[in-house]
Structure formats: structure tokens, C-alpha cells
Design an enzyme around this catalytic site. Structure first.
Site, mmCIF file in Angstrom:
data_model
loop_
_atom_site.group_PDB
_atom_site.id
_atom_site.type_symbol
_atom_site.label_atom_id
_atom_site.label_comp_id
_atom_site.label_asym_id
_atom_site.label_seq_id
_atom_site.Cartn_x
_atom_site.Cartn_y
_atom_site.Cartn_z
ATOM 1 N N ARG A 305 -27.640 -82.284 -0.557
ATOM 2 C CA ARG A 305 -27.292 -83.702 -0.673
ATOM 3 C C ARG A 305 -26.422 -84.159 0.488
ATOM 4 N NH1 ARG A 305 -26.728 -82.843 -6.565
ATOM 5 N NH2 ARG A 305 -28.442 -83.911 -7.603
ATOM 6 N N VAL A 427 -33.449 -91.458 -5.129
ATOM 7 C CA VAL A 427 -33.924 -90.075 -5.124
ATOM 8 C C VAL A 427 -32.777 -89.071 -5.084
ATOM 9 C CG1 VAL A 427 -36.130 -90.658 -4.097
ATOM 10 C CG2 VAL A 427 -34.222 -90.131 -2.615
ATOM 11 N N GLU A 428 -33.079 -87.820 -5.439
ATOM 12 C CA GLU A 428 -32.099 -86.735 -5.564
ATOM 13 C C GLU A 428 -30.937 -87.165 -6.451
ATOM 14 O OE1 GLU A 428 -30.753 -84.506 -2.206
ATOM 15 O OE2 GLU A 428 -32.748 -84.293 -1.368
ATOM 16 N N GLY A 429 -31.265 -87.820 -7.554
ATOM 17 C CA GLY A 429 -30.247 -88.311 -8.468
ATOM 18 C C GLY A 429 -29.952 -89.762 -8.169
#
Length: 751
Positions: A305, A427-429
Site C-alpha cells: 500500500r 481499490v486495495e481497500g
């Protein structure tokens, strides 16, 4: 006494309740500088001693060479219209190692640093999302990274060389219709059975969506929950989340359909599997790693992240700032550059300063990852806040570009990234979940000096450990109260600050003050709200805001020190820190106003009053935004440095190239422009005309030279060309809808 207290805390769920998946997330990665804020004691000497990396000569040469060549070989507007990347671009990417940044050299990879990978991603993604994602996905969480860290030797030997050359195009299948940010709730199933040949196999059933590169991929990594009813793996019936490699063409596996992402098009689509059978050996790491998928994902996401999404957002912010500064100089209204108008100036100054701050935080964070630190909380801050701030800065740029920003075509500079901004937010949470659940929810337990130990002691009924850590926590809290009150009364005057630029010392002192307050507020939240914190997303979101803006301010300060305290950059550092501290102040007031529990009444009255009476920050003053804006409103060595790694196309058919040419010419002729304007004000030359319009008369009057007059004319011509927008003939503008289009649309709706 402690045994009874522990039992009472267990019965009343005073402490946060931790599930198995949350436990793996808490145990993954590292506590970094975030731990100092949760503890309420910022050690700036230690923070400034943390490395701040630089690219190697090999990495910089790749950015200056193959990266520039790649971006120059396609028309990004054609990709926007057709949604296709040209075949020659795919081949160039594969041939030149763009898919191998993560892969060790022994397997044919380039093995670049995290900082270099982030820098390359920022450059590519800011220019074109489709090409950017084709490079980002193979070099982020997925087959190469997971195999490199967890794969068997045979998997490394078989897959990594082919991933490096692009023979394998990977994608990673995690998200499902009912499992997005709550990835632990995935429904994809892998059933262990013994086939007729005696080999252990998995039968996979799954339906994944939003998977980037899915339509192109020939190697998918599928996250699924493995069940083993006959305990063939020796791990029980519910083995857990597992990562499985799946090849295109395997019976029952289908990919190739496309979603249509908003903004800059990129390859994205569903992955569907029905009774797909693969050997157990397709599990990344082999059968021994069955059930370890969630831990693997958490460990790699802790660093991941920090890389791809912040890189794209910060790349966009940097391009937006560089181009908006240029446009505000080139575009004229009412006889002056619009950048001299205070409303425009305010936007440009903010863009310059916050993009400077974000870049500092990016380099600082990526360097930490390169040094073996995997900070999940700081990574979550970087993902959520860089994408959100990046979106805000692109929107500010659109406001300045105005009509030129909203008219689409090859000349439009910011439109694609403006439309694409929601993608990185989700995206990615999704950012909402990251802000309200992950950052403080994970950080308050993981990064606190005592909380996680107390939780473990209560869970394990370990009275000695509980006594030791609870007493330590109480002492820590009392000391924190006195420290926070002292810094409040003295406005941080006695915060210990190492040898830093004298002009920035006050910001360290105020950050030390805010850190002390943050530590106390964290303890109060844990004591007074405890296990209910998970449900208090609005409150924990404000805690996340306060933490994030302190970390980002440190990014600006760390960059200023690392780059040699360049005095011309001081307005950017000052603006960034003032802006960040204003956000921290707002967050603290919001926490006080909405704090419940035993301390609620005091917090909502006395706490709010004191916070407003003695604020830690306020928005930057007007003169500071003027000075910050000037850093990117003239083509100077400073501008070149701030715009480093922004791709500037040479082909003047495109708006960026024409704007940049005009910006350089206008900057170069500023002295002649001002000389003619001064003569006009003195009535030596006719008023009501631009200096370029009366350049020849200015030569005759001896105001400027003939060379200067020609330069003014060239700059004016470039200025007018740069502000043009696209116009399309009807046959270019309208598209025909064929019956086939209608059929496909109905099929998409009905599926």
C-alpha cells in the site's frame, strides 16, 4: 485484584475483540514512526535519522531511458478512445524488463528498489492509466511478489523467469461481489480431494470482479478459502484462506471479459471458475502454505500500500501542479496572467506545497520498505490520504484550467486523471473503510506500547503479564497527561528538537505538542470506549486524520532536510506544515465534540473550549500561498527540480508539449514583457495592447531590442496555441450504435 479485574474486562468486553484474521493483520508488518505518535512521544532526532533514499545510477538511467522512450511511443488520446494499448507497446514493455522490477536478477529480473518502482509507477501512471496499470500489476501484490517471498524453489524456477520476460501476464483475484474491503469474507472455495490418479488436488469455484489485467492475464493468483473434509492435508477441515496459481485455459476457468472503468481506460474484468481442478502443488508455497494466504497478503500489503497507489496519486498531483503552474502563467485575462489573481494564486500555491509534501512522504516511506520495514498503519495512511489529496489537487487544477480542463481531446491535460481519480480511492481497500476502520482501529492496538500486550494477557488469562502491562499503561497515561498539558500551556516551546533548519524548528515543536495530545487521546479512547471503537467509525476517522496529517507534515520536513535545506523551497515546507497542522486542529476539535463515555461531558465542553482557545494550527496566510505559487509559475531550475520525472512529450500535436513550450518562452521573455508594460504605464507606448502586439513600436522607441521583440512575438504565438481546445467534425464526434452493440449491452445487464 488483578485477576478479578481481568475477568471483569473479559466479561464486559472492555478491550477490542480480535478475530483470527485481525490477529494476523495485527501481527503482520512493523511499527515505524507511527508508534511514536501513538505513544505520545515524538523523537525527532530518531525520525530524522531514518534513511531518505536516492535512486541508483542504474535506476535513474532506466527512468531517463526506457521510461521516456515508452511514453513517447504511443498517443494517449488514441488509447482513451479505442481502449486498446498498441501491440508494439506491449512488446516494448516485455522486452525491456518493465514487468520484472520485483524479480531477483538471478531469475532475469531488474531487481529495483521499492523507491525506484514507486518512482517509475508515478511517472507512467500519471501519463496514461492503461499503460501504467500494465506495468503496475506485475510489480505489485501478485504472483511475482508472493512467489518470491513464499514460493517453493520449483515455483521460483518455473515462474519467475517467465514473469520477468512477460511470457506470463499475471493478475490477482481477491475481490468478489460480497468481499471487498472485508477480504476475509471471501466466498471462493477450494475443496481438497484425492483424484483417481492418487494425487491431491483442489476443486475451485469462484467469481471474482474488478480484477486489473484479468482480460489479458494468462496466470491468475486466486485467493480462496480451502476446505479439507477428509483432512488430507493434515490441517483440519477448515484450512483457511489460500493463494492458488491458475493458468489460462484450465477447464472451467474463464477470463477475457471487460469491466469499463471510469476515466482513463485500463484492462479490468471478472475471473470466473466452475469446478476448476488443479494440483495442490499450485498453492503458492506448496501444501505447507495452505491456509497461510491471509498472513501472506497482510505481510505484503503492509508494504504494497506504500507503493503503487500512492505512486499513481502523487504522480498525478505532481503533473497537475507542474501543468497548472505553467497554465496559470501562460493564460491571460484582463491583461495579466491569471496566476497573478489571488483566487488562482491560492489554488496554485496549495498544489505546489502539498505535492511537495506528498513527494517527501513517498520517498520517506518507500525508503523504509527498502530497509526492511513493513509499516501497515503508515502504508494505510499513504494509500488513503495520498489518493484523496491527489484527487483534491487535480480538482484544483481543473478549476484553474476551467474550460480547457473540461473540453476533451488530445489537448486536454488533466481531464483523464480527473475522471480516473475515483478508481484509486476504491481499490486495495476503499478509503472510507481504510480511514474509519483500519488506521486507528489497527494502530491503536498494534502501535501502542502496551495495548496489544494487555489484550494478549486478557485473552490468555495471564495475570502476571496483565499486571505488568496494565500498571505500565497507567503510568504511561499519567505521564502523558502531564506532558500533553505542559506542551499545551507552552505551545510546544520545550519540545526537544535536533539540529534542523532554524526556519522549521517551530513546526517540530508543534508536531511534538500534537503527538503528546494524540497519545493521551488514544489512551482515553482505549479506556473509555474500548471494545466499541470498531463501531465508532466517525470518531476513529478523525483520529486517522490527526495521525495522517502529522505523518505527512513530517514528509515535507524530512524532504527539506534531505535535500539540503534549499531556501527557495521554504515557502512549500511552511505552507505544507501550516496546512497539515490546521487539519490536525480540526480533527482534534472533532474528537472532543464527539467523544462519549465517562469523559464525554468534559471533552465536549472544557476540551473543545481549550482546543479552540489555543489551537495547534490554522490555515496558511495569504502571503504564504503567494510565495508557494511562485515556485511553479516561472520556468527556473527550481521548477525543473520540482517537476522532475514528469514526462513532457516533444510532439507539439499534444497539449502538454505546447503548454510547456509556451511556458518556457513566456518565462524567458518576462523581463522584456515587463519593460514594455512599464513603458505603457509611463505612456511612452500605446496602452490597451499586449506587449507582443506593439513589440515593433517598442523597438522603434528604444525600449527593447529587435531580438527581444521577436521573442515576445514567438511567446505570444506559443501562448495562443497552448490555450486552444479541440474541435471535432460531426463525423469525428458522433459514434454509431450498431445492433451488435445493443445485444452486448443487454447481455452485460442480464449476466
Amino acid at each position: 485484584m488483578f485477576s478479578a479485574l481481568m475477568k471483569w474486562m473479559q466479561a464486559n468486553k472492555i478491550l477490542p475483540q480480535i478475530s483470527d484474521t485481525e490477529r494476523q493483520a495485527l501481527e503482520a508488518g512493523s511499527v515505524w514512526i507511527d508508534g511514536q505518535f501513538f505513544a505520545g512521544q515524538a523523537d525527532f532526532a530518531k525520525i530524522l535519522a531514518e534513511p531518505y533514499g536516492q535512486l541508483t545510477a542504474e535506476e535513474q538511467a532506466f527512468i531517463d531511458g526506457p521510461c521516456e522512450e515508452l511514453l513517447a511511443m504511443f498517443n494517449r488520446y488514441d488509447i482513451q478512445r479505442t481502449k486498446r494499448i498498441p501491440d508494439e507497446v506491449f512488446e516494448f514493455v516485455k522486452k525491456n524488463g518493465f514487468m520484472s522490477f520485483l524479480i531477483p536478477k538471478q531469475y532475469g529480473g531488474l531487481q529495483f528498489s521499492t523507491l525506484a518502482i514507486s518512482t517509475i509507477m508515478a511517472k507512467l501512471s500519471a501519463y496514461n492509466g492503461a499503460v501504467g496499470t500494465f506495468v503496475v500489476i506485475p510489480n505489485s501484490l501478485g504472483a511475482a511478489e508472493l512467489i518470491k517471498h513464499y514460493g517453493t524453489q520449483q515455483q521460483k524456477d518455473d515462474y519467475l523467469p517467465k514473469l520477468a520476460t512477460g511470457e506470463y501476464v499475471p493478475c490477482f483475484g481477491l475481490t468478489e461481489p460480497t468481499a471487498g474491503s472485508d477480504a476475509a469474507s471471501i466466498k471462493a472455495e477450494g475443496l481438497v480431494f484425492r483424484d483417481s490418479d492418487g494425487e491431491l488436488k483442489l476443486k475451485l469455484n469462484f467469481r471474482k470482479r474488478y480484477i486489473t489485467l484479468a482480460p489479458l492475464a494468462n496466470l491468475a493468483t486466486i485467493a480462496c478459502r480451502v476446505h479439507d473434509p477428509d483432512n488430507l492435508l493434515g490441517k483440519g477441515e477448515d484450512v483457511g484462506i489460500t493463494c492458488v496459481l491458475l493458468h489460462k485455459g484450465t477447464p472451467g476457468f474463464s477470463n477475457g471479459d471487460h469491466h469499463d472503468p471510469i476515466g482513463d481506460p485500463f484492462y479490468n474484468g471478472p475471473l470466473i471458475g466452475k469446478d476448476v481442478v488443479v494440483p495442490v502443488g499450485n498453492i503458492i508455497g506448496g501444501a505447507d502454505y495452505a491456509g497461510q494466504g491471509w498472513r501472506m497478503l497482510m505481510e505484503q500489503l503492509a508494504g504494497g500500500r506504500m507503493v503503487s497507489l500512492p505512486a499513481g496519486a502523487i504522480g498525478n498531483a505532481r503533473v497537475a501542479a507542474a501543468m497548472t503552474g505553467a497554465y496559470s502563467t501562460v493564460r491571460q485575462q484582463f491583461g495579466i496572467s491569471i496566476g497573478q489573481m489571488e483566487g488562482i494564486e491560492d489554488k496554485v500555491g496549495k498544489m505546489a506545497a502539498l505535492s511537495y509534501m506528498l513527494e517527501g512522504a513517498r520517498i520517506f516511506g518507500c525508503t523504509a520498505v527498502d530497509n526492511g520495514i513493513q509499516p501497515p498503519v503508515v502504508s494505510s495512511v499513504m494509500k488513503a490520504y495520498t489518493t484523496e489529496i491527489g484527487r483534491q489537487l487535480v480538482t484544483d487544477g481543473m478549476d484553474v484550467f476551467s474550460g480547457a480542463g473540461v473540453m476533451q481531446g488530445p489537448n486536454n491535460i488533466l481531464g483523464a486523471m480527473y475522471k480516473s481519480a475515483p478508481v484509486s480511492i476504491t481499490v486495495e481497500g476503499a478509503n472510507i473503510m481504510t480511514r474509519t476502520l483500519m488506521i486507528f482501529g489497527q494502530g491503536a492496538t498494534r502501535c501502542h506500547p502496551y495495548a496489544l500486550n494487555v489484550v494478549h494477557a486478557v485473552e490468555n488469562s495471564d495475570v502476571p503479564k496483565f499486571r505488568k502491562n496494565l500498571l505500565g499503561w497507567i503510568g504511561h497515561f499519567i505521564g502523558g497527561l502531564f506532558r500533553a498539558e505542559w506542551h499545551f500551556l507552552t505551545r510546544g516551546a520545550f519540545v526537544k528538537v535536533p539540529d534542523v533548519a532554524p526556519e522549521t524548528r517551530k513546526y517540530y515543536k508543534r508536531l511534538g505538542w500534537t503527538a503528546a495530545r494524540y497519545g493521551v487521546l488514544t489512551d482515553l479512547a482505549m479506556f473509555a470506549i474500548g471494545g466499541k471503537l470498531k463501531a465508532r467509525g466517525k470518531l476513529t476517522g478523525r483520529y486517522a486524520d490527526a495521525l495522517a496529517w502529522q505523518i505527512l507534515a513530517l514528509g515535507a520536513l524530512r524532504r527539506y532536510e534531505a535535500e539540503g535545506r534549499k531556501t527557495e523551497d521554504l515557502p512549500l515546507v511552511q505552507y505544507a506544515c501550516e496546512y497539515a497542522l490546521a487539519q490536525v486542529q480540526d480533527a482534534y476539535v472533532g474528537i472532543y465534540q464527539n467523544f462519549d463515555g465517562p469523559m464525554g461531558a468534559w471533552m465536549k465542553t472544557v476540551g473543545v473550549f481549550e482546543a479552540r482557545l489555543n489551537p495547534v494550527g490554522a490555515m496558511p496566510k495569504d502571503d504564504l500561498s503567494v510565495r508557494a505559487a511562485r515556485t511553479i509559475q516561472h520556468y527556473t531550475p527550481q521548477y525543473e527540480r520540482l517537476a522532475a520525472n514528469v514526462f513532457m512529450p516533444k510532439n507539439e500535436e499534444f497539449g502538454m508539449a505546447r503548454l510547456f513550450k509556451a511556458f518556457k518562452l513566456v518565462s524567458a521573455t518576462q523581463t522584456a514583457y515587463d519593460t514594455v508594460a512599464k513603458a505603457q504605464r509611463a505612456r511612452k507606448l500605446p496602452r490597451g495592447y499586449t506587449p507582443a502586439d506593439i513589440a515593433d513600436e517598442a523597438v522603434k522607441a528604444g525600449v527593447i531590442s529587435a531580438e527581444q521583440a521577436q521573442a515576445l512575438k514567438d511567446a505570444q504565438a506559443a501562448r495562443l496555441a497552448a490555450i486552444e481546445v479541440d474541435a471535432f467534425k460531426p463525423e469525428q464526434y458522433f459514434a454509431e450504435v450498431t445492433p451488435a452493440d445493443g445485444i452486448e449491452y443487454k447481455m452485460a445487464v442480464n449476466s
